[in-house]
Write a protein that holds these residues in place. Structure first.
Motif, PDB file in Angstrom:
ATOM      1  N   UNK A  27      34.336  47.099  28.337  1.00 31.54           N
ATOM      2  CA  UNK A  27      33.673  45.794  28.353  1.00 31.54           C
ATOM      3  C   UNK A  27      33.645  45.237  29.779  1.00 31.54           C
ATOM      4  N   UNK A  28      34.770  45.371  30.487  1.00 30.45           N
ATOM      5  CA  UNK A  28      34.842  44.808  31.835  1.00 30.45           C
ATOM      6  C   UNK A  28      33.948  45.560  32.820  1.00 30.45           C
ATOM      7  N   UNK A  29      33.870  46.870  32.646  1.00 28.13           N
ATOM      8  CA  UNK A  29      33.187  47.657  33.669  1.00 28.13           C
ATOM      9  C   UNK A  29      31.733  47.947  33.336  1.00 28.13           C
ATOM     10  N   UNK A  30      31.307  47.623  32.130  1.00 31.55           N
ATOM     11  CA  UNK A  30      29.935  47.959  31.748  1.00 31.55           C
ATOM     12  C   UNK A  30      29.099  46.748  31.415  1.00 31.55           C
ATOM     13  N   UNK A  31      29.558  45.601  31.856  1.00 33.53           N
ATOM     14  CA  UNK A  31      28.756  44.431  31.491  1.00 33.53           C
ATOM     15  C   UNK A  31      27.355  44.533  32.090  1.00 33.53           C
ATOM     16  N   UNK A  78      45.402  37.045  46.337  1.00 32.06           N
ATOM     17  CA  UNK A  78      46.177  37.483  45.168  1.00 32.06           C
ATOM     18  C   UNK A  78      45.970  36.571  43.958  1.00 32.06           C
ATOM     19  N   UNK A  79      45.627  35.323  44.220  1.00 32.74           N
ATOM     20  CA  UNK A  79      45.449  34.423  43.078  1.00 32.74           C
ATOM     21  C   UNK A  79      44.231  34.822  42.224  1.00 32.74           C
ATOM     22  N   UNK A  80      43.337  35.612  42.820  1.00 31.07           N
ATOM     23  CA  UNK A  80      42.185  36.112  42.039  1.00 31.07           C
ATOM     24  C   UNK A  80      42.680  36.785  40.769  1.00 31.07           C
ATOM     25  N   UNK A  81      43.829  37.460  40.884  1.00 32.76           N
ATOM     26  CA  UNK A  81      44.391  38.172  39.732  1.00 32.76           C
ATOM     27  C   UNK A  81      44.685  37.205  38.585  1.00 32.76           C
ATOM     28  N   UNK A  82      45.259  36.054  38.923  1.00 28.69           N
ATOM     29  CA  UNK A  82      45.600  35.067  37.888  1.00 28.69           C
ATOM     30  C   UNK A  82      44.317  34.542  37.244  1.00 28.69           C
ATOM     31  N   UNK A  88      40.067  36.231  31.372  1.00 27.99           N
ATOM     32  CA  UNK A  88      39.665  37.376  30.535  1.00 27.99           C
ATOM     33  C   UNK A  88      40.377  37.340  29.187  1.00 27.99           C
ATOM     34  N   UNK A  89      41.711  37.273  29.214  1.00 30.05           N
ATOM     35  CA  UNK A  89      42.449  37.303  27.944  1.00 30.05           C
ATOM     36  C   UNK A  89      42.162  36.043  27.138  1.00 30.05           C
ATOM     37  N   UNK A  90      41.996  34.935  27.859  1.00 28.81           N
ATOM     38  CA  UNK A  90      41.727  33.690  27.162  1.00 28.81           C
ATOM     39  C   UNK A  90      40.412  33.709  26.404  1.00 28.81           C
ATOM     40  N   UNK A 124      41.456  44.275  32.864  1.00 25.63           N
ATOM     41  CA  UNK A 124      40.940  43.354  33.870  1.00 25.63           C
ATOM     42  C   UNK A 124      41.838  43.365  35.114  1.00 25.63           C
ATOM     43  N   UNK A 125      43.135  43.518  34.861  1.00 26.95           N
ATOM     44  CA  UNK A 125      44.085  43.570  35.969  1.00 26.95           C
ATOM     45  C   UNK A 125      43.762  44.759  36.888  1.00 26.95           C
ATOM     46  N   UNK A 126      43.454  45.896  36.260  1.00 29.35           N
ATOM     47  CA  UNK A 126      43.120  47.088  37.049  1.00 29.35           C
ATOM     48  C   UNK A 126      41.846  46.856  37.850  1.00 29.35           C
ATOM     49  N   UNK A 127      40.861  46.243  37.192  1.00 27.05           N
ATOM     50  CA  UNK A 127      39.583  45.999  37.881  1.00 27.05           C
ATOM     51  C   UNK A 127      39.772  45.003  39.032  1.00 27.05           C
ATOM     52  N   UNK A 128      40.618  43.998  38.807  1.00 19.52           N
ATOM     53  CA  UNK A 128      40.807  42.964  39.826  1.00 19.52           C
ATOM     54  C   UNK A 128      41.577  43.488  41.039  1.00 19.52           C
ATOM     55  N   UNK A 129      42.403  44.503  40.816  1.00 24.64           N
ATOM     56  CA  UNK A 129      43.134  45.096  41.933  1.00 24.64           C
ATOM     57  C   UNK A 129      42.174  45.557  43.029  1.00 24.64           C
TER      58      UNK A 129
END
Lengths: 289, 343
Positions: A27-31, A78-82, A88-90, A124-129
């Motif tokens: 979902x995250x990578x194929x939008x 780094x705050x981008x991760x938060x 995403x989870x929300x 999403x965490x992996x993508x945001x890294x």
């Protein structure tokens, strides 16, 4: 014993979790498509950082070679991760309930809602890294930032990142859980919460400038210590003057305690929200508003 | 006996705003603005049984399924699934069940059919090799093989529903809930789904299926036993044959006469006639009467009355009682009528 029970009484812990993470990644990578995705992951955070640079120069009049700039730039990167993980989870519950109409089937599956939400957030965490690494690279290339991460600091830095990641996932699960009790129009709540965290954890401004009740909150939340630990590891010095007296180990300890507290609150929130959603029939009720 | 499903005095009341959206049947509301969705429901389902819940929209079928599947808590009473209380130990219940609902457009559009089935099988801890075998076989039976690598977003409603059927069956649950699984499907797809369900139950005699439907023929042809549910209460529960025998004992005749244009029908004042439905076919110049008589002896009086009125009976045939006749007697109205009221 039946075939189904053989499978489900002792299911592999990793299999269901990886399947959910894979869904999250899809979902995250194929939008749109991978190219557009990468552009989105890079251009958006990069321009966010550039806006910060312009604001910094206009407001402070200092050069980007100043120590304060580096602290702000790294904190913002780094705050981008938060922001990304919490948002995403929300939104997973809303999406799965309203758009995909699959929430009830996921809830009924033995994977458990908490593990499912965490797996979706991990994707999403992996993508945001990728976004963070790119933003840091641009900081070094365009603004001359120097990172001082020595091999000796690596275990400390890794622990800081892992604990911060866990706290962020827990916050996402807490918000995701609570959205079970909300109509679809509560979609902006997770973004709002990450905005509040942005102010309170010292991503850009030091928490020392916050008035009393807010600075007290800032000292309770794990992200304050997470960013402080990251800055000390990457830049060799901290940002918050009032935390300067704490050793690296004390920063790590406070981050650990804050993370444990966030995980506990997230677990309780999720269980309560699940109970209320099942009691009131809201769990799979499509709201359309 | 160890029941697959057992409910005792099960009751569910909805309050406040939720009620208005979910349950529009004013007749079921009490003075406090509450809606009693289920009331005093006692049911037992045997292991290996294909059990039907038959009733109109808003009867309480889906509410019952939601409670049995741990999606909703009962207000009072108890429900056990495979001997486990749904309210006290929902996690253990979920390991034994699965669910498929009809009439919805569900699915993660970004995944392919095979990926969706694989993912849910993983959620249930089914090993990869077993998933592949089961998925291939089920896709083959339901004619889904050619869509295996198609993204869900590209599927038609019927094909998507077939995929969801497989998603529900692939974990080989002890108890499977099918909530209106053929709703909105065309006749051919609905027939394929019914055949698949029946074949699966025959192949897995130790597993149970609870099927809700408001299609009489579906319940009649598929289910070992049927509970007729209306306004939250179980009105009767038995095999379709017994329900028809016990609750549709009347004699039903179809009588074809020349087109009747005088209003009402020519048997409206005859005591032996309990009710009569009239269908006019102006294009063919015929009127069909579906007449329910108190007993078989009344047919003589019917033909005599037609003769007295100068109406020729072009054909007379006795109809077997249907589940709909039983439903009509039990509930006091047909499904269509109750759905009209519900609106």
């Amino acid at each position: 014993m039946s075939e189904a029970l053989e499978h489900s009484d002792a299911p592999s812990r990793l299999g269901p979790w990886l399947a959910a993470a894979r869904l999250g990644w899809a979902i995250e990578s194929n939008w749109a498509d991978p190219f557009v995705f990468m552009t989105y992951q890079i251009v958006r955070p990069l321009f966010g950082a550039l806006i910060l640079v312009v604001m910094f120069k206009i407001v402070t009049g200092q050069p980007t070679s100043s120590a304060v700039f580096g602290q702000m730039y790294v904190g913002n990167a780094f705050f981008i991760l938060v922001v990304q993980c919490v948002s995403c989870i929300g939104l997973v519950i809303f999406d799965d309930r309203e758009r995909y109409q699959m929430l009830r089937y996921i809830y009924l599956a033995p994977i458990g809602l908490g593990a499912y939400l965490a797996a979706r957030g991990m994707a999403r965490l992996a993508a945001t890294t990728v976004s963070i690494l790119f933003t840091l690279a641009v900081g070094a290339w365009l603004f001359g930032l120097r990172y001082h991460l020595s091999p000796a600091d690596l275990p400390y830095f890794s622990l800081i990142l892992i604990l911060g990641g866990i706290a962020t996932l827990a916050m996402g699960i807490m918000l995701g859980g609570s959205t079970m009790l909300m109509a679809q129009n509560g979609w902006s709540m997770p973004e709002g919460v990450s905005g509040v965290l942005y102010l309170f954890c010292g991503a850009v401004f030091s928490i020392d400038i916050l008035p009393w009740p807010f600075s007290a909150v800032a000292r309770l939340i794990p992200w304050t210590y997470w960013l402080e630990g990251i800055r000390r590891s990457l830049l060799g010095s901290g940002y918050v003057a009032s935390l300067a007296g704490l050793t690296n180990a004390q920063i790590l300890l406070r981050l650990g305690i804050g993370t444990a507290g966030t995980v506990a609150v997230a677990w309780l929130t999720l269980r309560f929200a699940e109970y209320r959603a099942v009691a009131t029939g809201k769990l799979d009720e499509k709201t359309d508003h | 006996m160890n029941w697959a499903i057992e409910t005792q005095n099960l009751r569910r009341v909805f309050r406040g705003g939720t009620v208005r959206r979910l349950w529009r049947r004013k007749s079921a509301q009490n003075g406090n603005g509450e809606t009693v969705a289920l009331d005093a429901v006692d049911l037992q389902v045997k292991p290996g049984e294909l059990f039907g819940l038959l009733g109109p929209n808003g009867a309480g079928k889906t509410t019952l399924l939601k409670i049995l599947s741990t999606l909703l808590l009962p207000t009072s009473g108890t429900a056990t699934v495979d001997g486990i209380d749904v309210a006290k130990d929902p996690e253990r219940v979920r390991k034994r069940i699965n669910m498929v609902s009809g009439g919805e457009h569900s699915g993660f559009g970004i995944l392919t059919v095979r990926e969706t089935i694989w993912m849910f099988a993983q959620f249930y801890g089914v090993p990869g090799r077993v998933v592949r075998e089961r998925a291939d076989r089920m896709m083959d039976i339901l004619g889904l093989t050619e869509f295996a690598e198609t993204k869900v977003s590209k599927l038609s409603t019927g094909t998507r529903q077939k995929m969801n059927i497989i998603r529900g069956f692939v974990s080989a649950p002890r108890i499977l809930y099918l909530d209106e699984p053929t709703l909105g499907l065309d006749v051919a797809v609905a027939r394929e789904v019914r055949s698949f369900v029946r074949a699966w139950v025959d192949e897995h005699p130790e597993r149970s299926i609870i099927l809700t439907t408001h299609y009489m023929a579906e319940a009649d042809s598929l289910c070992d036993r049927v509970a007729i549910i209306d306004r939250g209460r179980v009105r009767a529960c038995d095999t379709p044959a017994n329900l028809k025998r016990d609750w549709a004992p009347e004699c039903v005749y179809r009588i074809e006469i020349p087109l009747w244009t005088q209003g009402g029908h020519p048997l409206d004042d005859l005591d032996v006639v309990r009710s009569a439905d009239v269908e006019h076919h102006g294009d063919r110049g015929r009127t069909n009467l579906r007449v329910i008589l108190e007993n078989g002896d009344g047919i003589g009086a019917v033909t005599e009355r037609l003769s007295q009125r100068g109406v020729a009976a072009l054909s007379v045939s006795r109809l077997e009682p249907t589940l709909e006749d039983a439903f009509l007697n039990l509930v006091g109205h047909g499904l269509a009528a109750s759905e009209e009221k519900g609106r």
